[in-house]
Write an enzyme that holds these catalytic residues in place. Structure first.
Site, short mmCIF file in Angstrom:
data_model
loop_
_atom_site.label_atom_id
_atom_site.label_comp_id
_atom_site.label_asym_id
_atom_site.label_seq_id
_atom_site.Cartn_x
_atom_site.Cartn_y
_atom_site.Cartn_z
N ASP A 1 -9.71 -10.06 -5.14
CA ASP A 1 -9.17 -9.56 -3.88
C ASP A 1 -9.22 -10.69 -2.84
O ASP A 1 -9.46 -10.46 -1.65
CB ASP A 1 -9.93 -8.34 -3.38
CG ASP A 1 -9.10 -7.45 -2.46
OD1 ASP A 1 -7.86 -7.62 -2.43
OD2 ASP A 1 -9.68 -6.60 -1.77
N TYR B 1 0.82 -1.22 0.00
CA TYR B 1 0.00 0.00 0.00
C TYR B 1 0.86 1.27 0.00
O TYR B 1 0.44 2.29 -0.51
CB TYR B 1 -0.85 0.04 1.27
CG TYR B 1 -2.25 -0.51 1.18
CD1 TYR B 1 -2.60 -1.51 0.29
CD2 TYR B 1 -3.24 -0.04 2.05
CE1 TYR B 1 -3.88 -2.03 0.24
CE2 TYR B 1 -4.52 -0.55 2.01
CZ TYR B 1 -4.85 -1.54 1.12
OH TYR B 1 -6.12 -2.04 1.08
#
Length: 390
Positions: A284, A129
């Site tokens: 995901d 991230y």
């Protein structure tokens, strides 16, 4: 090993009609209306009444699990082989997410290599991230060039309170490193982008393209179906030449809060004139699916499912105005092309023998082949992960 699939309705994804498919070792050797082989060494499977499509390419799976936003006890589990193979997924791209502290890139690469050994194809992204990104070699470019399973960087988070709040320059720099690494190693060097639900939406990506020489197609933003407003922003991004990805794992709270089911989002985009070549769905899988209140406090958490990808495909293929070919492209051909995986996503001679045989009416999966290996039959795993029976 030689396997002959007889009498199957082939979607390449282009509809080829009734054909036989000859598999030699890990490749498709031929596709023709009638293939006759006399050798007793040929295994024959009669696919009468079944359709054949390329194996699904899932461009975002947390194959080593993800960090749970509720503390250490909510760290999600790693993906097992049959979580993919039983549901037609023959290629996965692994990624880190919020947690790059207790989850490592070394672990991610090791898991990708393990899945490749067990039977499916697995790749991964460097980074996480956050920017600056974690790497193995100390360089995004070197990771992509020198570590075989690594094909890009991601999922870099924008428009999200869990991101590192990157600047335009920071994102442009890491995209440039990924682009060069991809060019020098003949990989895509894609930048997978986690898109949150803040009002910024995709503005950061537009600014990078406006203020640098990085093209829109270097970025691959996902979670674009969070809400209608973000979907509209995704449409604008696609009109600029970019790709957009919809997430198939969801929960009741997400839908109640305005998330659009992935198949509905894809159908809407197709109606808006966006090419299926720019549209994909990913699961995901094994990510944490956190639910936050208005103050950003965690109030619930579930786990993403790789199985949701085929479910969304079947819903999309059953949607009025969407062809089987378009639906297949979004879960196989388009992600393979976007990620520069030339032997994936198509049923043609010379491609990897990743094949799903399914009932085109009920969408029940009858057989799955990955790299020529018969992985599942009638819902039963013929090949399991190393520790799945323990």
């Amino acid at each position: 090993m030689i396997t002959l699939l007889r009498n199957v309705n082939v979607y390449s994804p282009t509809h080829l009609g009734m054909n036989d498919i000859l598999i030699a070792n890990d490749k498709i050797a031929a596709i023709a209306p009638a293939i006759h082989l006399s050798s007793d060494a040929v295994r024959i499977i009669d696919g009468q009444g079944l359709a054949a499509m390329p194996g699904l390419v899932d461009s975002l799976v947390h194959i080593t699990g993800g960090g749970g936003e509720g503390g250490f006890h909510t760290r999600t589990p790693e993906m097992q082989l049959t979580e993919a193979s039983l549901h037609g997924v023959t290629t996965v791209i692994g990624a880190l997410g919020t947690d790059a502290t207790t989850r490592s890139l070394e672990e991610l690469v090791a898991k990708a290599k393990a899945l490749n050994y067990e039977g499916i194809s697995a790749y991964c992204y460097t980074g996480s991230y956050h920017l600056p990104p974690p790497t193995i070699t100390g360089s995004v470019t070197k990771d992509i060039m020198l570590i075989d399973p690594i094909i890009g960087i991601g999922e870099v988070a924008i428009a999200d309170h869990r991101s590192s709040q990157p600047t335009v320059n920071e994102l442009a720099k890491v995209a440039a490193e990924a682009r060069v690494g991809g060019m020098l190693s003949n990989k895509k060097g894609i930048v997978s982008i986690h898109t949150g639900d803040s009002e910024e939406k995709l503005q950061m990506l537009h600014r990078v393209v406006d203020e640098s020489d990085i093209p829109a197609h270097q970025f691959y933003p996902t979670h674009i179906n969070r809400n209608q407003s973000l979907l509209e922003a995704g449409k604008a991004w696609a009109q600029r030449g970019g790709y957009i990805d919809m997430t198939t794992s969801t929960n009741a709270q997400f839908i109640a809060d305005g998330e659009i089911p992935a198949a509905d989002a894809i159908a809407w985009c197709l109606q808006q004139g966006i090419s299926a070549a720019q549209l994909t769905m990913s699961s995901d899988g094994n990510a944490s699916l956190p639910v936050f209140d208005n103050q950003g406090h965690l109030i619930g958490l579930e786990v993403g499912k790789v199985a949701s990808l085929f479910d969304a495909f079947s819903t999309l293929a059953s949607t009025s105005g969407v062809s089987m070919e378009q639906a297949i492209r979004t879960v196989s051909t388009s992600p393979a092309d976007i990620l520069k995986l030339p032997t994936k996503g198509r049923l043609v001679a010379g491609s990897d023998a990743d094949i799903v045989l399914f009932d085109a009416t009920t969408f029940d999966i009858h057989h799955v082949f990955a790299k020529g290996q018969h992985m599942t039959q009638e819902g039963v795993a013929l090949v399991k992960g190393t520790f799945e029976d323990l």
